[in-house]
Design a protein around this motif. Sequence first.
Motif, PDB file in Angstrom:
ATOM      1  N   PRO A  40     -53.023  49.265  17.157  1.00 38.06           N
ATOM      2  CA  PRO A  40     -54.746  48.951  16.149  1.00 38.06           C
ATOM      3  C   PRO A  40     -54.622  48.566  15.775  1.00 38.06           C
ATOM      4  CG  PRO A  40     -53.661  50.839  17.985  1.00 38.06           C
ATOM      5  CD  PRO A  40     -52.509  49.580  18.198  1.00 38.06           C
ATOM      6  N   GLY A  41     -56.493  48.192  14.954  1.00 37.77           N
ATOM      7  CA  GLY A  41     -56.009  47.799  13.202  1.00 37.77           C
ATOM      8  C   GLY A  41     -57.001  46.984  13.378  1.00 37.77           C
ATOM      9  N   ASP A  42     -57.426  46.835  11.993  1.00 34.67           N
ATOM     10  CA  ASP A  42     -58.829  45.861  11.429  1.00 34.67           C
ATOM     11  C   ASP A  42     -57.886  44.083  11.382  1.00 34.67           C
ATOM     12  OD1 ASP A  42     -60.259  47.936  11.376  1.00 34.67           O
ATOM     13  OD2 ASP A  42     -59.798  47.382   9.003  1.00 34.67           O
ATOM     14  N   TYR A  43     -58.900  43.082  12.409  1.00 34.95           N
ATOM     15  CA  TYR A  43     -58.681  41.729  12.409  1.00 34.95           C
ATOM     16  C   TYR A  43     -59.879  41.084  12.685  1.00 34.95           C
ATOM     17  CZ  TYR A  43     -54.133  43.762  14.779  1.00 34.95           C
ATOM     18  OH  TYR A  43     -53.188  44.471  15.878  1.00 34.95           O
ATOM     19  N   VAL A  44     -58.897  39.680  11.667  1.00 34.48           N
ATOM     20  CA  VAL A  44     -59.853  38.522  11.966  1.00 34.48           C
ATOM     21  C   VAL A  44     -59.741  37.838  13.111  1.00 34.48           C
ATOM     22  CG1 VAL A  44     -60.893  36.567  10.125  1.00 34.48           C
ATOM     23  CG2 VAL A  44     -60.080  38.621   9.391  1.00 34.48           C
ATOM     24  N   SER A  70     -47.157  17.490  25.177  1.00 35.89           N
ATOM     25  CA  SER A  70     -46.004  18.382  25.300  1.00 35.89           C
ATOM     26  C   SER A  70     -46.269  19.521  26.073  1.00 35.89           C
ATOM     27  CB  SER A  70     -46.049  18.262  23.850  1.00 35.89           C
ATOM     28  OG  SER A  70     -46.395  18.683  23.646  1.00 35.89           O
ATOM     29  N   GLY A  71     -46.919  20.093  26.377  1.00 36.10           N
ATOM     30  CA  GLY A  71     -47.125  21.829  26.674  1.00 36.10           C
ATOM     31  C   GLY A  71     -46.514  22.654  25.588  1.00 36.10           C
ATOM     32  N   LEU A  72     -46.946  22.104  24.838  1.00 35.25           N
ATOM     33  CA  LEU A  72     -46.356  22.713  23.151  1.00 35.25           C
ATOM     34  C   LEU A  72     -47.459  23.526  22.699  1.00 35.25           C
ATOM     35  CD1 LEU A  72     -43.234  21.005  22.199  1.00 35.25           C
ATOM     36  CD2 LEU A  72     -43.904  23.323  23.470  1.00 35.25           C
ATOM     37  N   GLY A  73     -48.494  23.048  22.781  1.00 30.03           N
ATOM     38  CA  GLY A  73     -49.734  23.607  21.961  1.00 30.03           C
ATOM     39  C   GLY A  73     -50.172  24.947  21.647  1.00 30.03           C
ATOM     40  N   LEU A  74     -50.342  25.151  23.235  1.00 28.90           N
ATOM     41  CA  LEU A  74     -50.866  26.225  22.928  1.00 28.90           C
ATOM     42  C   LEU A  74     -49.844  27.755  22.573  1.00 28.90           C
ATOM     43  CD1 LEU A  74     -53.362  26.838  26.461  1.00 28.90           C
ATOM     44  CD2 LEU A  74     -53.846  27.622  23.587  1.00 28.90           C
ATOM     45  N   SER A  75     -48.380  27.073  22.762  1.00 29.14           N
ATOM     46  CA  SER A  75     -47.645  28.179  22.923  1.00 29.14           C
ATOM     47  C   SER A  75     -47.070  28.068  22.350  1.00 29.14           C
ATOM     48  CB  SER A  75     -45.842  27.477  23.893  1.00 29.14           C
ATOM     49  OG  SER A  75     -45.867  26.170  22.965  1.00 29.14           O
ATOM     50  N   GLN A  76     -47.691  27.263  20.805  1.00 33.64           N
ATOM     51  CA  GLN A  76     -46.970  27.301  19.404  1.00 33.64           C
ATOM     52  C   GLN A  76     -48.705  27.890  18.878  1.00 33.64           C
ATOM     53  OE1 GLN A  76     -47.092  23.103  18.087  1.00 33.64           O
ATOM     54  NE2 GLN A  76     -45.483  22.592  18.437  1.00 33.64           N
ATOM     55  N   VAL A  77     -49.458  27.522  19.051  1.00 28.57           N
ATOM     56  CA  VAL A  77     -50.415  28.400  18.576  1.00 28.57           C
ATOM     57  C   VAL A  77     -50.433  30.523  18.691  1.00 28.57           C
ATOM     58  CG1 VAL A  77     -53.184  29.046  19.145  1.00 28.57           C
ATOM     59  CG2 VAL A  77     -52.736  27.064  18.838  1.00 28.57           C
ATOM     60  N   TYR A  78     -49.437  30.954  20.006  1.00 24.48           N
ATOM     61  CA  TYR A  78     -49.708  31.998  20.845  1.00 24.48           C
ATOM     62  C   TYR A  78     -48.591  32.249  19.833  1.00 24.48           C
ATOM     63  CZ  TYR A  78     -47.677  35.704  23.113  1.00 24.48           C
ATOM     64  OH  TYR A  78     -47.366  37.368  23.274  1.00 24.48           O
ATOM     65  N   GLY A  79     -46.976  31.841  19.247  1.00 24.11           N
ATOM     66  CA  GLY A  79     -46.426  32.175  18.778  1.00 24.11           C
ATOM     67  C   GLY A  79     -46.499  32.330  16.966  1.00 24.11           C
ATOM     68  N   LEU A  80     -48.281  31.923  16.703  1.00 25.11           N
ATOM     69  CA  LEU A  80     -48.310  31.601  15.284  1.00 25.11           C
ATOM     70  C   LEU A  80     -49.303  32.994  15.279  1.00 25.11           C
ATOM     71  CD1 LEU A  80     -49.994  31.101  12.556  1.00 25.11           C
ATOM     72  CD2 LEU A  80     -51.403  29.726  14.146  1.00 25.11           C
ATOM     73  N   ALA A  81     -49.745  33.281  15.898  1.00 22.10           N
ATOM     74  CA  ALA A  81     -50.548  34.581  16.399  1.00 22.10           C
ATOM     75  C   ALA A  81     -49.775  36.024  16.432  1.00 22.10           C
ATOM     76  CB  ALA A  81     -51.496  34.898  17.282  1.00 22.10           C
ATOM     77  N   GLY A 116     -48.564  38.263  13.168  1.00 25.69           N
ATOM     78  CA  GLY A 116     -48.973  40.327  13.578  1.00 25.69           C
ATOM     79  C   GLY A 116     -49.948  40.584  14.756  1.00 25.69           C
ATOM     80  N   GLY A 117     -50.737  39.766  15.079  1.00 24.16           N
ATOM     81  CA  GLY A 117     -52.121  39.287  16.294  1.00 24.16           C
ATOM     82  C   GLY A 117     -51.805  38.545  16.978  1.00 24.16           C
ATOM     83  N   THR A 118     -52.415  38.189  17.677  1.00 21.99           N
ATOM     84  CA  THR A 118     -52.639  37.994  19.055  1.00 21.99           C
ATOM     85  C   THR A 118     -53.148  37.060  19.597  1.00 21.99           C
ATOM     86  OG1 THR A 118     -52.522  38.621  21.846  1.00 21.99           O
ATOM     87  CG2 THR A 118     -54.041  39.564  20.295  1.00 21.99           C
ATOM     88  N   VAL A 119     -53.072  36.519  20.329  1.00 19.91           N
ATOM     89  CA  VAL A 119     -54.431  35.299  20.646  1.00 19.91           C
ATOM     90  C   VAL A 119     -55.073  35.662  22.415  1.00 19.91           C
ATOM     91  CG1 VAL A 119     -54.621  32.948  21.740  1.00 19.91           C
ATOM     92  CG2 VAL A 119     -52.612  33.724  19.962  1.00 19.91           C
ATOM     93  N   ARG A 120     -56.442  35.244  22.618  1.00 16.97           N
ATOM     94  CA  ARG A 120     -56.994  35.850  23.754  1.00 16.97           C
ATOM     95  C   ARG A 120     -57.977  34.657  24.613  1.00 16.97           C
ATOM     96  NH1 ARG A 120     -60.775  40.552  21.469  1.00 16.97           N
ATOM     97  NH2 ARG A 120     -59.054  42.471  21.618  1.00 16.97           N
ATOM     98  N   LEU A 131     -58.794  33.354  18.583  1.00 21.72           N
ATOM     99  CA  LEU A 131     -57.334  33.556  17.782  1.00 21.72           C
ATOM    100  C   LEU A 131     -57.587  35.344  16.758  1.00 21.72           C
ATOM    101  CD1 LEU A 131     -55.043  32.935  16.550  1.00 21.72           C
ATOM    102  CD2 LEU A 131     -55.732  31.517  14.775  1.00 21.72           C
ATOM    103  N   LEU A 132     -56.464  36.216  16.989  1.00 21.84           N
ATOM    104  CA  LEU A 132     -56.622  37.462  16.156  1.00 21.84           C
ATOM    105  C   LEU A 132     -55.961  37.606  15.250  1.00 21.84           C
ATOM    106  CD1 LEU A 132     -59.075  37.957  18.447  1.00 21.84           C
ATOM    107  CD2 LEU A 132     -58.173  40.896  18.338  1.00 21.84           C
ATOM    108  N   LEU A 133     -55.696  37.906  13.391  1.00 20.22           N
ATOM    109  CA  LEU A 133     -55.739  37.474  12.610  1.00 20.22           C
ATOM    110  C   LEU A 133     -55.831  38.170  11.958  1.00 20.22           C
ATOM    111  CD1 LEU A 133     -55.341  33.730  11.227  1.00 20.22           C
ATOM    112  CD2 LEU A 133     -53.591  34.898  13.029  1.00 20.22           C
ATOM    113  N   PRO A 134     -54.916  39.478  11.589  1.00 16.27           N
ATOM    114  CA  PRO A 134     -54.594  41.005  10.377  1.00 16.27           C
ATOM    115  C   PRO A 134     -55.644  40.797   9.319  1.00 16.27           C
ATOM    116  CG  PRO A 134     -52.484  39.686  10.338  1.00 16.27           C
ATOM    117  CD  PRO A 134     -53.014  39.141  11.679  1.00 16.27           C
TER     118      PRO A 134
END
Length: 789
Positions: free
Chosen positions: A572-576, A608-619, A623-627, A640-643
Amino acid sequence: MKLSRRLLLLIILCLLPMVAAGIATLAGLYAQRRAEFEALAIRQVELANADVRSVLGSARALLLAVAQIHVDPACPDRLATLQRDLRAYRFLAMLDGGGEVVCASRPDLAAILAHRPAWLTRLLAGPAPGSQASAAAGGLTAASGGMAAGFSVGTYGTLPAVSGAFLPLALRARDASGDRLLIGALDLHWLGQHLSTRRDLGRRPSADSALTVIDHEGVVLARLPDPEGWVGSRLSPDAMARIKAPAAGVATVDSFDAHPVLLAASPGALSPDGPYVVVGFDPPSLLADLGASVVRAAALGGLATVLALVITYLAARRFIQRPAGRLLAAAQRWRRGELATRADMEGDRSEFGRLGEAFNQMASDLEARVAEHAQQAHLLEAVVAERTRELSDSNNRLHLVIAERERTEAVLHQAQKLQAVGQLAGGVAHDFNNLLATILGSLELIERRVQGGDERLRTLLTRAMDAVQRGAQLTSRLLAFSRRQRLAARPTDLNRLITDLVTLASSTLGRRVRIETELAPDLWPALADPSQVEAAILNLALNARDAMPQGGVLSLATGNETVTEPDGDAEPGDYVRISVSDTGIGMSNEVLARAFEPFFTTKDGKGSGLGLSQVYGLARQSGGTVRIRSAVGGGTTVALLLPRAAQLAPATDGEGTVGARRRGRGELVLLVDDDADVRQVSVEMLRDLGYEVAEAAGGEEALDTVRRLPAPPALLVLDYAMPGMNGLRLAAALRAMGIAAPLLLATGYAELSDDQSGVTPDAILHKPFSLAELDRTLLRLRTRTTEVA
C-alpha cells in the motif's frame, strides 16, 4: 494248483515291470519335484534380486536429486524434508572430499560421523568421480546404466544416536566446490517390510524356507519370515563362497549355528558390492513329504501285489483288460496334450485302479505345472515390460537434459555477446567524452572572448553547447548499458524523461512503428534511477516492436496510482505508473505465465530472455512492481509502478558565469592528461580562471615536471584513464614525494574501477565539464584547504 502257480508266476512276471515302472515313476517324480523346487527357489531369488535392485535404483535417483541441492543455510531443512517424506531412510548426508559433513538431515550427524565408523571409511576409500572406476561420470553424477559408476553399496551399519540398523548407500559427485559424497542410510526394518509386501515374493518354495538379504561381508540385512534375531548375524565363509559363485544353483552349506541347510543363490543380478539375495530351507523338511510319498507308494504297491496274487485268477479279465484299455485311452489323449483328461477308474479298487488314480494325479500335477509356468512367464514378461518402460523414461529425461543444456549454452553465448557489446560501448563513450570535453571547453572560451552584444553569435554558441550536453547524455546512456554507470535512485520527472526518450526511440524502432504519448499533467515525481528507467522503457519498446512485425502503434502513458490493499508485489502506498502498450500479436496464457522468467524467450534464439526479467528486477529493487496484460491478437500492455518521491530534486543554477570571486589567485596547478586536445583546452580554461599551469602528457612526464618546479603545485588536476600510470597511481607517487595538494580527478568514465593505489580523490569531474563546474570545484578544494590550514 499248477495252473494257479503258473498264473501266479505270470501275474508276478507281469507285475514286475509295473512295479519297476512305479518305482521309476516315483524316482522320476522325486527328481522332477526336487528340480522344480530348486527352480522355484532360484526364481524367487531372481525376483527378489530385481526388487532389491529397484530399491537401489530409487536410492540412486534420490541421491542424484540430493546432488542438485546447493550447500547453503537452507540445505539441512531440504534434506530433513526429504527424509520425512521418504521414511525408508534413517538419514541423508552430504560430505566433502575429506569426509566432513557439509549438510545433513540430522543436526547431530556431523558430530556422530566424526568418529568415522568402519562403513564410512570404506565408502570414503571408494573411487572418486572422473576416475577409471567411474569413467562414465559427467556433470554432477555418473552416467546411468545398471548400477551406475560412482554409486556404491556399503555394509551393515549402526550409529549410537540413530535407532535401528541401516544399509549405507553412497553416490560420488563433483561440482564447482570439489568432490562430494552423498549418503543415504536405508532403513533395514523398512526393507524387510517392503519385501514382505511384494506379491510376487509371497509364494514360498516350502513352509520352512526363508528369504535372506546379505551384504558383501556376509551380514544379514533382512530375512523373511521372522527377521528378529537374524538381522546383523554373519554367514560362514563357506556359505559366502557359495553365494558369490559364478553360477546359479542350490547347495548344502552350514547355517549360523553350524546346522546344514540347502541354500539357493543366483549371482550377477546386483553390483559386485552386493547386496546378495538367497533362499534357504531345511533338508529334512524339504524331503519329508517326498519320502512319505515314496513310502506310501511302496506300501500300496506291495499291498496291491499281494491282493493281485489272491484275486487275479478270479478277476483277471475284469481287472486287467478293461482297466488297461481305459488307461491306454487316457494315455493316448495325454500324449496329444489333453492334460485335462482323466482315466475313468470310478469304483475300481484293483491295482489298475490305483495306477489309474496315480496317473490321474500325475496328469493333474503336470497340468498345474504348465499353468504355473505360464503364470511365471507372464510375470517375467511384465517385469521385462516395466524395465523397458523405465529405460524409455530415462532416455526421454536424458534428451530433455541435453536440450536444456543446449538452450543454456545458447543463452550464455548471447550474454557473452552482450557483454562484449557493453565493453565496446563503454570504450566508445569514454573517447566520445574526451571529444565533447574539447568542444565544450573551446566553446566556453570563445563565449568568454566574444565582445559586445552580438546576440546571434551567442545564440549559436549556446546551441552548440546544448548539443554537447545532449551528446554527454547519450554517452551516459552508453555507460549505463555497459554497466559502467553509477546508478542511484533520486526524484525523477518521468514525463520529461519519456519526452527526451521518444526521439531516441523513434530512430531505433523504425518508421513502421508510430509512437503516441499520453502524459499526466499532474504527475508525481518518482523515486528511481533515471538511466535504469530509460533502459527499461527502451527494452519494453523493443519488445513491442518485435511483437508488431507489420508495424503498429506504441503508446507511452503516465499516471498516478494509490494502492490501498496489498496487490501482488506492491505494498500500500503512492506510485507513479508508466504504461507501454502495443497493438501486436499478444501472448498466450502459457507464455504470459513465464514472461518474467530469466532466459525465457519466444524469439527462436534471437533474444537473450533477460529483457522483462531485468525490468521486473528494476521495479522490485526500486520498491515497485510490474503488471502485464496480454491476449493473443489483442496486443500487450506492461505497466511499471515506481514509488512516489517526496519532491523533485532542486534544479541546479546552471553553468552560470564565472565571477571575479571565483577566479584563482595565481596558484600553481599541475594538469596531467594524455589527450593533447583535452589538455590544451583545460590549460586555457585554468588560465582564464587565474591559475598558473604546469602541464604533462603522462605519469612519468608529470613526475619529472614536478621535480623541476621551484615550488610544489597547490592543486592537482589529473586524468584517470592514462596509459602506463593512471591518475590514482600518479597521485600515490606524488604523495610519496611529499606533494599534499588537493586532488581533482577528471574522467570520461562514469565510475572508477577497483584500484589498489590507496589514494582517494578529493573531487571528481566527469567529462565533459564546463568552465563553471571546474571553477566551482577548484574553489571548493581551495576553501577546504584554507579551512584545514
